[in-house]
Design an enzyme around this catalytic site. Structure first.
Site, PDB file in Angstrom:
ATOM      1  CG  ASP A 261      -1.993   0.997   1.210  1.00 51.76           C
ATOM      2  OD1 ASP A 261      -1.911   1.927   0.391  1.00 51.76           O
ATOM      3  OD2 ASP A 261      -2.933   0.866   2.008  1.00 51.76           O
ATOM      4  CG  HIS A 359      -8.694  -0.291  -5.312  1.00 47.83           C
ATOM      5  ND1 HIS A 359      -9.670   0.523  -4.804  1.00 47.83           N
ATOM      6  CD2 HIS A 359      -7.507   0.202  -4.871  1.00 47.83           C
ATOM      7  CE1 HIS A 359      -9.109   1.472  -4.074  1.00 47.83           C
ATOM      8  NE2 HIS A 359      -7.803   1.296  -4.101  1.00 47.83           N
TER       9      HIS A 359
END
Length: 451
Positions: A261, A359
């Site tokens: 991330d 995503h």
């Protein structure tokens, strides 16, 4: 004046004897493995700490798309000595407030205050002066000016940052509605929102980050006490990130879903970085909004991750939802973590390799007219709910010069069809105008409150 990007954000206490003490400490601990090293002694061993890249997370829904080299203060091998973590010092004064482009810290607190009934501009100015004085001391590793609690005795500043912002309601409360920027207009409603109004918004917003939990909590307590009768806490949340030195070499962090991330944030070296993140000093807006020049807007969202549901998915299914491999963060179309996604690549089944609702595809700037924001989150875990599910996820914080051009268009698109949306829940939200950094002797927001 040197360019902002050329100035170090972390400063270190000078100590000509650091190398000698470090050699002596090594000798003592090797010969006496059970010896307890005091916190004061350990923090005296100041190594050459590196500001190794910014650890930044994801959008209010964009949990993967971000991009600085993600190592809060550098791994042990990069910094030379974990003892140096306590000595790192982030300056309170500057063109921008600390805590925006500062390397991400391991511990954090995010909270909002409401001004007390009857409190107005005068009380708000006095509070911001007290808070700024306290932040200036604590960020330098000094005790607070009042009756210091002693929570952080013997600790260095530990990269402490304290960042202040103003919510939409602050301007009515202080009689400054005419000076409220239009960029602070309330965020639109999103269909996936399940927002708790008691944990959203607020007159004043504070972000605290540090590489030591006691240092961060010390700052939280000091600011709460300094609020006195002028303001009361509306909501408060606690967060964490990977600790410096947890990996053998600096690398992008993982979120609580196990996904890498921090891969696609705008980078300071890019020529349009400041334009995307900071309000221009002389912008096109009215003169009464000039106090925000050099400031930024923070969108804050508490995003619950439905981890039990996520963990039931196979590795292949998880990677299809995100559009990236879990192990390396590389796009499914091949390459490394930083390889550009080949969004037009078709697989043997005749379908895009990166699905249309993946995503990473939906949140990509090239899919949103170049919209980008600087994501700087904390993870959270607030225990196990009565049904046995973890109350955990992301305290998402993103920075941009204009949320209507940064956060809003990306979140609208995610709201319409992100495959990740069934595994997350947006539970609180806030938008705050974060003034520029204070000058020497100035308090945060002085140009607004006294202008």
């Amino acid at each position: 004046m040197a360019d902002r990007r050329d100035r170090p954000y972390l400063r270190h206490r000078p100590d000509d004897r650091a190398e000698e003490r470090e050699d002596r400490l090594t000798s003592v601990t090797e010969s006496n493995p059970d010896i307890e090293i005091s916190r004061r002694r350990l923090l005296g061993t100041v190594g050459a700490a590196g500001a190794a890249g910014l650890a930044l997370g994801a959008t209010g829904g964009a949990l993967v798309h971000s991009a600085f080299d993600d190592s809060p203060a550098g791994a042990a091998g990069a910094s030379g000595s974990l003892a140096s973590l306590g000595a790192t010092h982030v300056a309170f004064e500057g063109e921008h407030q600390a805590g925006i482009t500062t390397p991400l810290q391991a511990k954090g607190h995010v909270l909002a205050f409401d001004l007390a009934p009857g409190a107005g501009r005068k009380e708000a100015a006095a509070l911001m002066r007290r808070w700024s004085d306290t932040a200036r001391l604590l960020m330098a590793g000094k005790p607070s000016s009042g009756a210091d609690s002693g929570i952080a005795l013997d600790a260095g500043p530990s990269s402490l940052t304290i960042t202040f912002g103003f919510g939409h309601s602050f301007f009515e409360r202080t009689g400054l509605a005419s000076r409220r920027p239009t960029a602070l207009d309330p965020l639109p409603d999103f269909s996936a929102d399940r927002l708790d109004p008691q944990r959203s918004n607020g007159d004043l917003w504070v972000q605290i980050g540090a590489d030591d939990g006691l240092v961060a909590f010390h700052a939280l307590r000091a600011l709460q006490k300094e609020a006195g009768e002028a303001a009361r806490v509306r909501w408060q949340m606690n967060g964490f990130n990977r600790s410096p030195g947890a990996t053998a070499a600096p690398m992008t962090a993982r979120n609580l879903m196990g996904q890498i991330d921090g891969t696609g944030n705008p980078k300071p070296a890019q020529p349009d970085f400041d334009k995307r993140v900071f309000v221009p000093a002389a912008g096109p807006g009215p003169a009464e909004h000039a106090w925000m020049g050099g400031g930024s807007y923070a969108v804050v969202r508490r995003i619950r991750m439905l981890l039990d549901d996520w963990d039931k998915q196979s590795l292949a299914q998880q990677e299809q939802v995100i559009g990236r491999t879990k192990a390396t963060g590389a796009p499914l179309t091949g390459g490394t973590e930083t390889t550009k996604m080949a969004l037009d690549k078709i697989g043997p089944d005749g379908k895009p390799v990166i699905a249309s609702n993946a995503h990473a595809r939906i949140s990509a700037p090239e899919q949103n007219g170049g919209a980008a924001m600087l994501r700087r989150p904390f993870s959270f875990h607030d225990g196990i709910a009565a049904d046995g599910t973890p109350d955990a996820g992301l305290l998402f914080i993103c920075w941009q010069a204009d949320p209507l051009r940064g956060f809003v268009p990306v979140q609208r698109k995610l709201d319409r069809g992100d495959a990740l949306s069934v595994f997350i829940r947006h539970e609180s939200s806030g938008l705050y105008a974060v003034p520029p950094g204070p000058r020497d002797g100035e308090y945060v927001g002085q140009r607004l409150l006294e202008g």
